[in-house]
Design a protein around this motif. Structure first.
Motif, PDB file in Angstrom:
ATOM      1  N   PRO A  33      -8.131   2.141  -0.163  1.00 33.91           N
ATOM      2  CA  PRO A  33      -9.004   2.595  -1.256  1.00 33.91           C
ATOM      3  C   PRO A  33      -8.502   3.878  -1.935  1.00 33.91           C
ATOM      4  CG  PRO A  33      -9.967   3.239   0.826  1.00 33.91           C
ATOM      5  CD  PRO A  33      -8.705   2.459   1.146  1.00 33.91           C
ATOM      6  N   VAL A  34      -7.501   3.756  -2.793  1.00 33.05           N
ATOM      7  CA  VAL A  34      -6.892   4.910  -3.454  1.00 33.05           C
ATOM      8  C   VAL A  34      -7.936   5.757  -4.181  1.00 33.05           C
ATOM      9  CG1 VAL A  34      -5.305   5.602  -5.315  1.00 33.05           C
ATOM     10  CG2 VAL A  34      -4.610   3.868  -3.650  1.00 33.05           C
ATOM     11  N   SER A  35      -8.804   5.121  -4.947  1.00 37.59           N
ATOM     12  CA  SER A  35      -9.784   5.881  -5.747  1.00 37.59           C
ATOM     13  C   SER A  35     -10.737   6.691  -4.865  1.00 37.59           C
ATOM     14  CB  SER A  35     -10.565   4.958  -6.675  1.00 37.59           C
ATOM     15  OG  SER A  35     -11.295   4.008  -5.930  1.00 37.59           O
ATOM     16  N   TYR A  36     -11.065   6.183  -3.690  1.00 38.39           N
ATOM     17  CA  TYR A  36     -11.933   6.915  -2.760  1.00 38.39           C
ATOM     18  C   TYR A  36     -11.285   8.242  -2.367  1.00 38.39           C
ATOM     19  CZ  TYR A  36     -14.272   8.310   1.536  1.00 38.39           C
ATOM     20  OH  TYR A  36     -14.924   9.046   2.495  1.00 38.39           O
TER      21      TYR A  36
ATOM     22  N   MET B 268       0.836  -1.185   0.000  1.00 37.13           N
ATOM     23  CA  MET B 268       0.000   0.000   0.000  1.00 37.13           C
ATOM     24  C   MET B 268       0.879   1.245   0.000  1.00 37.13           C
ATOM     25  SD  MET B 268      -3.210  -0.868   2.455  1.00 37.13           S
ATOM     26  CE  MET B 268      -2.437  -1.801   3.754  1.00 37.13           C
ATOM     27  N   GLN B 269       0.432   2.232  -0.727  1.00 38.45           N
ATOM     28  CA  GLN B 269       1.187   3.478  -0.823  1.00 38.45           C
ATOM     29  C   GLN B 269       0.571   4.562   0.050  1.00 38.45           C
ATOM     30  OE1 GLN B 269       1.131   3.663  -5.274  1.00 38.45           O
ATOM     31  NE2 GLN B 269       3.307   4.061  -4.961  1.00 38.45           N
ATOM     32  N   ASP B 270       1.357   5.610   0.266  1.00 41.43           N
ATOM     33  CA  ASP B 270       0.862   6.796   0.958  1.00 41.43           C
ATOM     34  C   ASP B 270       0.323   7.764  -0.084  1.00 41.43           C
ATOM     35  OD1 ASP B 270       1.814   5.729   3.360  1.00 41.43           O
ATOM     36  OD2 ASP B 270       3.689   6.844   3.267  1.00 41.43           O
ATOM     37  N   MET B 271      -0.545   8.673   0.371  1.00 41.92           N
ATOM     38  CA  MET B 271      -1.103   9.691  -0.515  1.00 41.92           C
ATOM     39  C   MET B 271      -0.891  11.063   0.113  1.00 41.92           C
ATOM     40  SD  MET B 271      -4.604   7.925  -1.914  1.00 41.92           S
ATOM     41  CE  MET B 271      -4.661   8.852  -3.452  1.00 41.92           C
TER      42      MET B 271
ATOM     43  N   GLY C 232      -1.803  23.999  11.259  1.00 32.42           N
ATOM     44  CA  GLY C 232      -0.792  24.737  10.516  1.00 32.42           C
ATOM     45  C   GLY C 232      -0.243  24.039   9.288  1.00 32.42           C
ATOM     46  N   TYR C 233      -0.737  22.857   8.971  1.00 31.18           N
ATOM     47  CA  TYR C 233      -0.255  22.134   7.799  1.00 31.18           C
ATOM     48  C   TYR C 233      -0.975  22.594   6.533  1.00 31.18           C
ATOM     49  CZ  TYR C 233       1.646  18.850  11.247  1.00 31.18           C
ATOM     50  OH  TYR C 233       2.316  18.284  12.294  1.00 31.18           O
ATOM     51  N   ALA C 234      -0.256  22.628   5.422  1.00 29.56           N
ATOM     52  CA  ALA C 234      -0.855  22.945   4.124  1.00 29.56           C
ATOM     53  C   ALA C 234      -1.172  21.674   3.338  1.00 29.56           C
ATOM     54  CB  ALA C 234       0.086  23.833   3.306  1.00 29.56           C
ATOM     55  N   TYR C 235      -0.442  20.599   3.642  1.00 30.32           N
ATOM     56  CA  TYR C 235      -0.645  19.288   3.017  1.00 30.32           C
ATOM     57  C   TYR C 235      -0.659  18.251   4.125  1.00 30.32           C
ATOM     58  CZ  TYR C 235       0.511  21.476  -1.426  1.00 30.32           C
ATOM     59  OH  TYR C 235       0.492  22.286  -2.536  1.00 30.32           O
ATOM     60  N   ALA C 236      -1.275  17.102   3.861  1.00 30.50           N
ATOM     61  CA  ALA C 236      -1.269  16.001   4.824  1.00 30.50           C
ATOM     62  C   ALA C 236      -0.994  14.700   4.084  1.00 30.50           C
ATOM     63  CB  ALA C 236      -2.605  15.916   5.551  1.00 30.50           C
ATOM     64  N   ILE C 237      -0.517  13.727   4.826  1.00 34.05           N
ATOM     65  CA  ILE C 237      -0.245  12.403   4.284  1.00 34.05           C
ATOM     66  C   ILE C 237      -1.316  11.442   4.782  1.00 34.05           C
ATOM     67  CG2 ILE C 237       1.386  10.468   4.275  1.00 34.05           C
ATOM     68  CD1 ILE C 237       3.573  12.677   4.809  1.00 34.05           C
ATOM     69  N   ILE C 238      -1.876  10.702   3.850  1.00 35.87           N
ATOM     70  CA  ILE C 238      -2.788   9.622   4.191  1.00 35.87           C
ATOM     71  C   ILE C 238      -1.939   8.362   4.082  1.00 35.87           C
ATOM     72  CG2 ILE C 238      -4.942   8.438   3.674  1.00 35.87           C
ATOM     73  CD1 ILE C 238      -5.845  11.051   2.239  1.00 35.87           C
TER      74      ILE C 238
END
Length: 160
Positions: free
Chosen positions: A131-134, A1-4, A120-126
């Motif tokens: 479920p990548v497409s979700y 599984m990858q991170d997003m 304070g974050y502009a981006y986040a990591i999932i």
């Protein structure tokens, strides 16, 4: 599984979905408080996994708690945590199979991501996405190249 990766400055407006859940399903989305810790962690253990319950336990080390739950009466229907395993990470999250398709997961996701934005974050990591497409569809998240070896790579699992 990858991170997003998800851009927190472009989160969808979930006000209608949250209002619908409250008015038609009697579902409240909230951050649990300290006296609910054992109830929430036990529920996650019973419905998902002990590893995820451990992350929920970490969520309760913060005030406010780094977790949201979906609740109808005295029943938990879903949960979403953030910044538990690593800074700026979303997850774990889960909704009972019987309650899926009602936008509970979407509301939990966006409220959690919005909380990260408020931190304070502009981006986040999932992390470790199934479920990548979700996530692509719901919050325009993008897969992070070469992230197959993530923070979860050598995770110990509880024996069954």
């Amino acid at each position: 599984m990858q991170d997003m990766l998800v851009r927190l400055l472009d989160l969808p407006d979930i006000a209608k979905e949250e209002d619908f859940l409250l008015k038609t399903e009697d579902i409240v989305i909230k951050r649990p408080i300290a006296p609910e810790k054992s109830i929430v962690t036990s529920w996650v253990t019973s419905n998902f996994s002990t590893n995820w319950a451990d992350e929920v336990d970490v969520a309760f080390a913060n005030l406010p708690v780094n977790c949201y739950i979906a609740q109808r009466g005295q029943s938990i229907l879903g949960f979403a945590c953030f910044e538990c395993t690593s800074k700026n990470f979303f997850g774990p999250t889960g909704v009972l199979a019987s309650e899926r398709g009602k936008s509970i997961g979407k509301v939990l996701l966006v409220k959690s991501l919005d909380a990260l934005k408020e931190m304070g974050y502009a981006y986040a990591i999932i992390g470790g996405v199934g479920p990548v497409s979700y996530y692509e569809k719901t919050v325009h998240a993008r897969t992070i190249e070469k992230s197959e070896k993530s923070i979860y790579q050598n995770l110990l699992k509880h024996p069954k």
